[in-house]
Design a protein around this motif. Structure first.
Motif, PDB file in Angstrom:
ATOM      1  N   MET A 214     -35.796 -18.527   7.238  1.00 29.64           N
ATOM      2  CA  MET A 214     -35.243 -17.366   6.524  1.00 29.64           C
ATOM      3  C   MET A 214     -36.304 -16.286   6.425  1.00 29.64           C
ATOM      4  O   MET A 214     -37.458 -16.554   6.058  1.00 29.64           O
ATOM      5  CB  MET A 214     -34.775 -17.759   5.122  1.00 29.64           C
ATOM      6  N   SER A 215     -35.937 -15.059   6.719  1.00 31.33           N
ATOM      7  CA  SER A 215     -36.870 -13.943   6.601  1.00 31.33           C
ATOM      8  C   SER A 215     -36.949 -13.488   5.146  1.00 31.33           C
ATOM      9  O   SER A 215     -36.139 -13.889   4.297  1.00 31.33           O
ATOM     10  CB  SER A 215     -36.401 -12.773   7.465  1.00 31.33           C
ATOM     11  N   GLN A 216     -37.932 -12.643   4.858  1.00 32.51           N
ATOM     12  CA  GLN A 216     -38.085 -12.135   3.493  1.00 32.51           C
ATOM     13  C   GLN A 216     -36.846 -11.353   3.076  1.00 32.51           C
ATOM     14  O   GLN A 216     -36.381 -11.483   1.930  1.00 32.51           O
ATOM     15  CB  GLN A 216     -39.331 -11.247   3.407  1.00 32.51           C
ATOM     16  N   GLY A 217     -36.293 -10.563   3.961  1.00 33.41           N
ATOM     17  CA  GLY A 217     -35.084  -9.815   3.645  1.00 33.41           C
ATOM     18  C   GLY A 217     -33.898 -10.720   3.375  1.00 33.41           C
ATOM     19  O   GLY A 217     -33.079 -10.440   2.478  1.00 33.41           O
ATOM     20  N   GLU A 218     -33.791 -11.796   4.116  1.00 33.30           N
ATOM     21  CA  GLU A 218     -32.688 -12.745   3.919  1.00 33.30           C
ATOM     22  C   GLU A 218     -32.827 -13.488   2.591  1.00 33.30           C
ATOM     23  O   GLU A 218     -31.830 -13.726   1.892  1.00 33.30           O
ATOM     24  CB  GLU A 218     -32.645 -13.736   5.077  1.00 33.30           C
ATOM     25  N   VAL A 219     -34.062 -13.836   2.231  1.00 33.13           N
ATOM     26  CA  VAL A 219     -34.284 -14.486   0.942  1.00 33.13           C
ATOM     27  C   VAL A 219     -33.927 -13.538  -0.190  1.00 33.13           C
ATOM     28  O   VAL A 219     -33.256 -13.923  -1.160  1.00 33.13           O
ATOM     29  CB  VAL A 219     -35.743 -14.965   0.807  1.00 33.13           C
ATOM     30  N   LEU A 220     -34.353 -12.289  -0.075  1.00 38.57           N
ATOM     31  CA  LEU A 220     -34.048 -11.293  -1.095  1.00 38.57           C
ATOM     32  C   LEU A 220     -32.538 -11.123  -1.261  1.00 38.57           C
ATOM     33  O   LEU A 220     -32.021 -11.116  -2.388  1.00 38.57           O
ATOM     34  CB  LEU A 220     -34.693  -9.954  -0.722  1.00 38.57           C
ATOM     35  N   ALA A 221     -31.826 -10.996  -0.139  1.00 36.36           N
ATOM     36  CA  ALA A 221     -30.379 -10.810  -0.191  1.00 36.36           C
ATOM     37  C   ALA A 221     -29.690 -12.034  -0.795  1.00 36.36           C
ATOM     38  O   ALA A 221     -28.755 -11.912  -1.606  1.00 36.36           O
ATOM     39  CB  ALA A 221     -29.835 -10.525   1.202  1.00 36.36           C
ATOM     40  N   ALA A 222     -30.144 -13.227  -0.419  1.00 32.30           N
ATOM     41  CA  ALA A 222     -29.527 -14.451  -0.931  1.00 32.30           C
ATOM     42  C   ALA A 222     -29.722 -14.582  -2.440  1.00 32.30           C
ATOM     43  O   ALA A 222     -28.802 -14.964  -3.173  1.00 32.30           O
ATOM     44  CB  ALA A 222     -30.117 -15.666  -0.212  1.00 32.30           C
ATOM     45  N   LEU A 223     -30.922 -14.249  -2.911  1.00 32.54           N
ATOM     46  CA  LEU A 223     -31.187 -14.344  -4.348  1.00 32.54           C
ATOM     47  C   LEU A 223     -30.391 -13.311  -5.129  1.00 32.54           C
ATOM     48  O   LEU A 223     -29.882 -13.599  -6.219  1.00 32.54           O
ATOM     49  CB  LEU A 223     -32.685 -14.177  -4.613  1.00 32.54           C
ATOM     50  N   ARG A 224     -30.253 -12.109  -4.583  1.00 34.75           N
ATOM     51  CA  ARG A 224     -29.485 -11.078  -5.287  1.00 34.75           C
ATOM     52  C   ARG A 224     -28.005 -11.416  -5.350  1.00 34.75           C
ATOM     53  O   ARG A 224     -27.296 -10.930  -6.240  1.00 34.75           O
ATOM     54  CB  ARG A 224     -29.707  -9.719  -4.605  1.00 34.75           C
ATOM     55  N   ASP A 225     -27.534 -12.239  -4.438  1.00 35.21           N
ATOM     56  CA  ASP A 225     -26.147 -12.705  -4.499  1.00 35.21           C
ATOM     57  C   ASP A 225     -25.959 -13.756  -5.598  1.00 35.21           C
ATOM     58  O   ASP A 225     -24.846 -13.943  -6.091  1.00 35.21           O
ATOM     59  CB  ASP A 225     -25.724 -13.299  -3.157  1.00 35.21           C
ATOM     60  N   LEU A 226     -27.052 -14.414  -5.973  1.00 38.89           N
ATOM     61  CA  LEU A 226     -26.967 -15.516  -6.930  1.00 38.89           C
ATOM     62  C   LEU A 226     -27.320 -15.113  -8.355  1.00 38.89           C
ATOM     63  O   LEU A 226     -26.704 -15.602  -9.314  1.00 38.89           O
ATOM     64  CB  LEU A 226     -27.893 -16.654  -6.489  1.00 38.89           C
ATOM     65  N   VAL A 227     -28.328 -14.249  -8.494  1.00 38.95           N
ATOM     66  CA  VAL A 227     -28.851 -13.924  -9.823  1.00 38.95           C
ATOM     67  C   VAL A 227     -29.044 -12.418  -9.960  1.00 38.95           C
ATOM     68  O   VAL A 227     -29.050 -11.683  -8.966  1.00 38.95           O
ATOM     69  CB  VAL A 227     -30.194 -14.651 -10.090  1.00 38.95           C
ATOM     70  N   ARG A 228     -29.243 -11.993 -11.193  1.00 39.31           N
ATOM     71  CA  ARG A 228     -29.393 -10.564 -11.474  1.00 39.31           C
ATOM     72  C   ARG A 228     -30.854 -10.213 -11.752  1.00 39.31           C
ATOM     73  O   ARG A 228     -31.639 -11.040 -12.190  1.00 39.31           O
ATOM     74  CB  ARG A 228     -28.544 -10.171 -12.676  1.00 39.31           C
ATOM     75  N   GLY A 229     -31.181  -8.956 -11.511  1.00 42.38           N
ATOM     76  CA  GLY A 229     -32.488  -8.441 -11.906  1.00 42.38           C
ATOM     77  C   GLY A 229     -33.616  -8.692 -10.940  1.00 42.38           C
ATOM     78  O   GLY A 229     -34.794  -8.515 -11.302  1.00 42.38           O
ATOM     79  N   VAL A 230     -33.320  -9.083  -9.690  1.00 43.60           N
ATOM     80  CA  VAL A 230     -34.386  -9.319  -8.711  1.00 43.60           C
ATOM     81  C   VAL A 230     -34.978  -7.978  -8.289  1.00 43.60           C
ATOM     82  O   VAL A 230     -34.272  -7.097  -7.789  1.00 43.60           O
ATOM     83  CB  VAL A 230     -33.855 -10.070  -7.474  1.00 43.60           C
ATOM     84  N   GLU A 231     -36.280  -7.838  -8.487  1.00 38.31           N
ATOM     85  CA  GLU A 231     -36.976  -6.598  -8.138  1.00 38.31           C
ATOM     86  C   GLU A 231     -37.637  -6.680  -6.770  1.00 38.31           C
ATOM     87  O   GLU A 231     -37.738  -5.679  -6.063  1.00 38.31           O
ATOM     88  CB  GLU A 231     -38.036  -6.276  -9.196  1.00 38.31           C
ATOM     89  N   GLY A 232     -38.123  -7.844  -6.415  1.00 38.28           N
ATOM     90  CA  GLY A 232     -38.806  -7.988  -5.130  1.00 38.28           C
ATOM     91  C   GLY A 232     -39.130  -9.435  -4.829  1.00 38.28           C
ATOM     92  O   GLY A 232     -39.125 -10.292  -5.721  1.00 38.28           O
ATOM     93  N   VAL A 233     -39.402  -9.701  -3.557  1.00 35.21           N
ATOM     94  CA  VAL A 233     -39.719 -11.056  -3.088  1.00 35.21           C
ATOM     95  C   VAL A 233     -40.975 -11.003  -2.224  1.00 35.21           C
ATOM     96  O   VAL A 233     -41.104 -10.127  -1.354  1.00 35.21           O
ATOM     97  CB  VAL A 233     -38.554 -11.655  -2.271  1.00 35.21           C
ATOM     98  N   GLU A 234     -41.904 -11.917  -2.470  1.00 32.63           N
ATOM     99  CA  GLU A 234     -43.082 -12.084  -1.613  1.00 32.63           C
ATOM    100  C   GLU A 234     -42.970 -13.453  -0.950  1.00 32.63           C
ATOM    101  O   GLU A 234     -43.182 -14.484  -1.586  1.00 32.63           O
ATOM    102  CB  GLU A 234     -44.362 -11.979  -2.425  1.00 32.63           C
ATOM    103  N   LEU A 235     -42.612 -13.460   0.332  1.00 32.69           N
ATOM    104  CA  LEU A 235     -42.446 -14.708   1.078  1.00 32.69           C
ATOM    105  C   LEU A 235     -43.742 -15.034   1.808  1.00 32.69           C
ATOM    106  O   LEU A 235     -44.277 -14.206   2.547  1.00 32.69           O
ATOM    107  CB  LEU A 235     -41.295 -14.563   2.077  1.00 32.69           C
ATOM    108  N   LEU A 236     -44.257 -16.211   1.608  1.00 38.06           N
ATOM    109  CA  LEU A 236     -45.515 -16.629   2.229  1.00 38.06           C
ATOM    110  C   LEU A 236     -45.241 -17.202   3.621  1.00 38.06           C
ATOM    111  O   LEU A 236     -44.455 -18.125   3.778  1.00 38.06           O
ATOM    112  CB  LEU A 236     -46.230 -17.673   1.375  1.00 38.06           C
ATOM    113  N   MET A 237     -45.910 -16.644   4.626  1.00 35.62           N
ATOM    114  CA  MET A 237     -45.678 -17.034   6.018  1.00 35.62           C
ATOM    115  C   MET A 237     -46.692 -18.071   6.494  1.00 35.62           C
ATOM    116  O   MET A 237     -47.814 -18.171   5.954  1.00 35.62           O
ATOM    117  CB  MET A 237     -45.739 -15.798   6.923  1.00 35.62           C
TER     118      MET A 237
END
Length: 286
Positions: A214-237
């Motif tokens: 999953m890319s960082q953008g995909e993780v961000l989108a998935a979390l925003r579909d589940l929960v509220r108030g997500v400001e940003g995601v830092e995915l460790l590669m």
């Protein structure tokens, strides 16, 4: 019961005049036996009733000569005598868990309707009899107050544990409170100046167990579909791959209340990110 005590009881005859003496001897014997059998239980009881120890955290130590310390040394049980270890732990919670208005009522809070992270301060050394309205009036000298939350003492209805949170409507007011509010007296309590410290409430979560592809953008989108108030995601590669992650990320939320609600939702056994159940905890990093 010891053998010597049993022999004494056996030798005592049925004389009615000795009935009282027999009862006293039996009570003494039983009491001695119970003390021999359960000294450990007695020690545990004593330890459980010991007063809470003072926190050794530099953040929680009272200032020498402060009004709160003076009140405690004078035997004023209505004032907070300094932060306990329980108080230090409570400072890591969020005031938005339960919002107390000045009237003392409780209401559920929409995390996105509350102020952003950084608008909250921790207040300690409060008199236990202080009310939310008094704390609000005190804090309002700095700037507009969104809410006041005092930790109730279940053992003493109508009283707090001597600490709580003030959430201002802006970060600037919270910043000013840290430098100025501790110099102001609490209304109704002459000479008493509560401590004001940064709130340690956290608005970042660690989310592990993510699908590596999953890319960082995909993780961000998935979390925003589940929960509220997500400001940003830092995915460790992964170090040897630009397209695969290590399977975990740090997620920043609008405020601590949003992070708390998201943590509960993501810990639900039925919740999935991608095709996986994830592990969630508060992030240590800022």
């Amino acid at each position: 019961m010891s053998k010597s005590v049993l022999q004494i009881l056996t030798r005592m005859g049925p004389d009615p005049q000795s009935c009282e003496r027999r009862q006293q001897t039996q009570a003494f014997a039983l009491g001695a036996a119970s003390k021999e059998e359960a000294p450990q239980a007695e020690r545990i009881t004593m330890e459980e009733t010991m007063p809470t120890t003072m926190s050794e955290s530099p953040q929680a130590d009272p200032t020498p000569g402060s009004a709160g310390e003076a009140g405690a040394s004078a035997g004023d049980c209505s004032a907070g005598a300094g932060p306990s270890s329980m108080e230090a732990q409570a400072s890591t919670a969020s005031a938005a868990d339960v919002s107390h208005s000045a009237s003392g009522s409780k209401e559920e809070v929409d995390p996105l309707s509350a102020p952003a992270h950084g608008c909250e301060v921790f207040v300690g050394g409060l008199p236990r009899a202080a009310q939310a309205a008094q704390v609000e009036a005190w804090a309002s000298q700095i700037g507009p107050v969104h809410s006041v939350s005092l930790r109730a003492d279940p053992q003493h209805p109508g009283q707090s544990k001597g600490y709580g949170f003030v959430t201002f409507k802006s970060r600037d007011s919270a910043s000013q409170a840290l430098s100025r509010l501790g110099n102001e007296e609490l209304p109704g309590f002459p000479g008493l100046r509560p401590r004001v410290q940064p709130s340690a409430a956290k608005n970042k979560l660690y989310v592990g167990g993510l699908p590596p592809d999953m890319s960082q953008g995909e993780v961000l989108a998935a979390l925003r579909d589940l929960v509220r108030g997500v400001e940003g995601v830092e995915l460790l590669m992964q170090r040897d791959s630009a397209s695969l992650s290590r399977g975990y990320a740090f997620v920043e939320f609008y405020n601590a209340a949003a992070a708390g609600l998201a943590k509960a939702r993501l810990q639900d056994p039925e919740t999935r990110v991608g095709d996986r159940r994830v592990s969630v905890d508060y992030a240590d990093r800022e």
